[in-house]
Design an enzyme around this catalytic site. Structure first.
Site, short mmCIF file in Angstrom:
data_model
loop_
_atom_site.label_atom_id
_atom_site.label_comp_id
_atom_site.label_asym_id
_atom_site.label_seq_id
_atom_site.Cartn_x
_atom_site.Cartn_y
_atom_site.Cartn_z
N HIS A 1 0.84 -1.20 0.00
CA HIS A 1 0.00 0.00 0.00
C HIS A 1 0.87 1.26 0.00
O HIS A 1 1.49 1.59 1.01
CB HIS A 1 -0.94 -0.04 1.23
CG HIS A 1 -1.87 1.11 1.31
ND1 HIS A 1 -2.35 1.60 2.50
CD2 HIS A 1 -2.41 1.89 0.33
CE1 HIS A 1 -3.15 2.62 2.25
NE2 HIS A 1 -3.20 2.82 0.95
N GLU B 1 3.07 0.52 3.20
CA GLU B 1 2.48 -0.34 4.23
C GLU B 1 2.33 -1.73 3.60
O GLU B 1 1.60 -1.89 2.61
CB GLU B 1 1.12 0.25 4.58
CG GLU B 1 0.32 -0.45 5.63
CD GLU B 1 -0.95 0.35 5.98
OE1 GLU B 1 -1.22 0.49 7.17
OE2 GLU B 1 -1.65 0.85 5.07
N1 CAA Z 1 4.03 13.25 -8.28
C1 CAA Z 1 5.33 13.62 -8.13
N2 CAA Z 1 5.71 14.68 -7.39
C2 CAA Z 1 4.76 15.41 -6.80
C3 CAA Z 1 3.38 15.10 -6.92
C4 CAA Z 1 3.04 13.96 -7.71
N3 CAA Z 1 1.77 13.57 -7.87
N4 CAA Z 1 2.68 16.00 -6.22
C5 CAA Z 1 3.56 16.87 -5.67
N5 CAA Z 1 4.80 16.50 -6.02
C6 CAA Z 1 6.05 17.15 -5.63
C7 CAA Z 1 6.16 18.48 -6.31
O1 CAA Z 1 6.75 18.36 -7.58
C8 CAA Z 1 7.07 19.23 -5.35
O2 CAA Z 1 8.42 18.83 -5.56
P1 CAA Z 1 9.62 19.87 -5.34
O3 CAA Z 1 9.59 20.28 -3.91
O4 CAA Z 1 10.80 19.01 -5.70
O5 CAA Z 1 9.39 20.97 -6.30
C9 CAA Z 1 6.67 18.67 -3.97
O6 CAA Z 1 6.01 17.43 -4.22
C10 CAA Z 1 5.73 19.62 -3.26
O7 CAA Z 1 4.62 19.84 -4.09
P2 CAA Z 1 3.86 21.24 -4.22
O8 CAA Z 1 4.81 22.36 -3.93
O9 CAA Z 1 3.14 21.26 -5.53
O10 CAA Z 1 2.68 21.20 -3.17
P3 CAA Z 1 2.70 21.02 -1.62
O11 CAA Z 1 3.81 21.73 -0.96
O12 CAA Z 1 1.31 21.31 -1.23
O13 CAA Z 1 2.96 19.45 -1.41
C11 CAA Z 1 2.09 17.29 -1.04
C12 CAA Z 1 2.15 18.47 -2.00
C13 CAA Z 1 3.48 16.71 -0.88
C14 CAA Z 1 1.19 16.25 -1.69
C15 CAA Z 1 1.55 17.81 0.32
O14 CAA Z 1 0.35 18.51 0.12
C16 CAA Z 1 1.32 16.71 1.31
O15 CAA Z 1 2.21 16.20 1.95
N6 CAA Z 1 0.07 16.32 1.44
C17 CAA Z 1 -0.34 15.23 2.32
C18 CAA Z 1 -0.25 13.96 1.53
C19 CAA Z 1 -0.72 12.80 2.33
O16 CAA Z 1 -1.01 12.86 3.52
N7 CAA Z 1 -0.82 11.67 1.63
C20 CAA Z 1 -1.32 10.44 2.24
C21 CAA Z 1 -2.78 10.37 1.96
S1 CAA Z 1 -3.43 8.94 2.71
C22 CAA Z 1 -3.11 7.74 1.64
O17 CAA Z 1 -2.59 7.88 0.57
C23 CAA Z 1 -3.57 6.42 2.08
C24 CAA Z 1 -4.90 6.01 1.58
O18 CAA Z 1 -5.08 4.81 1.36
C25 CAA Z 1 -6.04 6.94 1.48
#
Ligand code: CAA
Length: 286
Positions: free
Chosen positions: A143, A155
């Site tokens: 996961h 996970e």
């Molecule tokens: N693919 C690749 N890289 C990505 C991306 C993607 N889809 N989305 C964002 N990035 C990268 C960006 O390119 C950027 O890289 P750099 O710093 O090298 O330029 C970096 O991530 C930060 O992105 P942004 O500046 O555009 O935006 P941000 O600061 O808001 O960060 C985020 C985006 C990292 C997604 C942040 O919002 C975050 O940490 N969010 C929480 C994510 C989270 O909790 N995920 C788990 C969800 S639960 C789950 O997945 C389990 C389930 O089963 C439901």
């Protein structure tokens, strides 16, 4: 199969999770087949991966040559037969047990005898998916968190019959992907969603019962507990339909009323307010 023997990885489903997983595997140096029955989705995934790799090159995290090599190691297909060469196949399709079971039985038919079949499911029982194959010892949960290229965790979920050898191979593989591994037994929601979804549900109840505004609920958890996103923002990011379906799995599987989805969450999903992917969820992104 030992991790060193893993050369080719198949990924089924080219949505945000599947394309992200394919990218992670290619960056780690594997030959990757990304499969989707929808050629338009495949084209979208190919563009998104190319853009993401170009971003890594422009930041100096990959050389231009390494970036080009990596893209050459990724192949796109709509034919299941192309996964015959895969040593590990990671499924990342829609969260439906019926549809996943059908896919697993097809993968079981075409995959190498030694191939490991992994699922990226966020909550469906690995034991039940494994039961639709003739190789339950070689079926495991892997996961990834969204977005896979960014998030550091995988996970791993052991089904009732997953062998120790398969667990170790997949754990090593996840580490070669540069991820930290946690291991869960096969119970509803595993570790992350067992804890995350009740928090998101509670945030919806706080909004529903008028405790606070959505902005204050999110700021409270973001600034008060150092989460990157507040719970309602995170729900929009994950997809409200996904959150609802995981809560239903928790409620049905564990039988505790504390997992009953908040009526406001149900209503938003009924209204098609599914989060960022639809341009509207708790917040409006249009
Ligand atoms: N693919 C690749 N890289 C990505 C991306 C993607 N889809 N989305 C964002 N990035 C990268 C960006 O390119 C950027 O890289 P750099 O710093 O090298 O330029 C970096 O991530 C930060 O992105 P942004 O500046 O555009 O935006 P941000 O600061 O808001 O960060 C985020 C985006 C990292 C997604 C942040 O919002 C975050 O940490 N969010 C929480 C994510 C989270 O909790 N995920 C788990 C969800 S639960 C789950 O997945 C389990 C389930 O089963 C439901």
């Amino acid at each position: 199969m030992a991790t060193a023997a893993v050369k080719v990885i198949g990924v089924v489903g080219s949505g945000q999770m599947g394309s992200g997983i394919a990218q992670v595997a290619a960056v780690a140096g594997f030959d990757v087949w990304l499969l989707d029955s929808d050629p338009v989705a495949l084209q979208r995934a190919e563009k998104a991966i190319a853009a993401s790799v170009q971003h890594l090159v422009s930041k100096g995290q990959l050389s231009q040559l390494a970036g080009t090599n990596l893209l050459n190691h990724l192949r796109y297909t709509s034919s299941l037969e192309d996964l015959k060469s895969a040593d590990v196949i990671i499924e990342a399709i829609v969260e439906s047990e019926v549809i996943k079971k059908k896919l697993f039985s097809e993968l079981d038919r075409i995959a190498k005898v030694s191939a490991i079949l992994a699922s990226n499911t966020s909550s469906i029982s690995i034991t039940r998916l494994a039961s639709s194959t003739s190789r339950p010892a070689q079926v495991i949960g892997m996961h990834f968190m969204n977005p896979p290229p960014v998030m550091k965790l995988i996970e791993i979920v052991r089904g009732a019959d997953t062998s120790d050898e398969v667990f170790i191979t997949i754990k090593n593989l996840a580490e070669r992907f540069g991820k930290t591994v946690i291991c869960s037994q096969d119970f509803p929601g595993f570790i992350v969603n067992r804890i995350l979804m009740p928090m998101i549900n509670e945030a919806f109840f706080a909004l529903y019962t008028g405790v606070a505004t959505k902005e204050d609920i999110d700021s409270g958890m973001k600034l008060g507990t150092n989460h990157p996103l507040g719970p309602l923002q995170l729900a929009d990011f994950i997809g409200l339909d996904i959150c609802l379906s995981i809560l239903k799995v928790l409620h049905e599987g564990l039988g505790d009323s504390k997992y009953i989805p908040c009526p406001l969450l149900v209503q938003y999903v009924d209204a098609g307010r599914l989060g960022r992917k639809r341009g509207i969820g708790v917040y409006n992104y249009q």
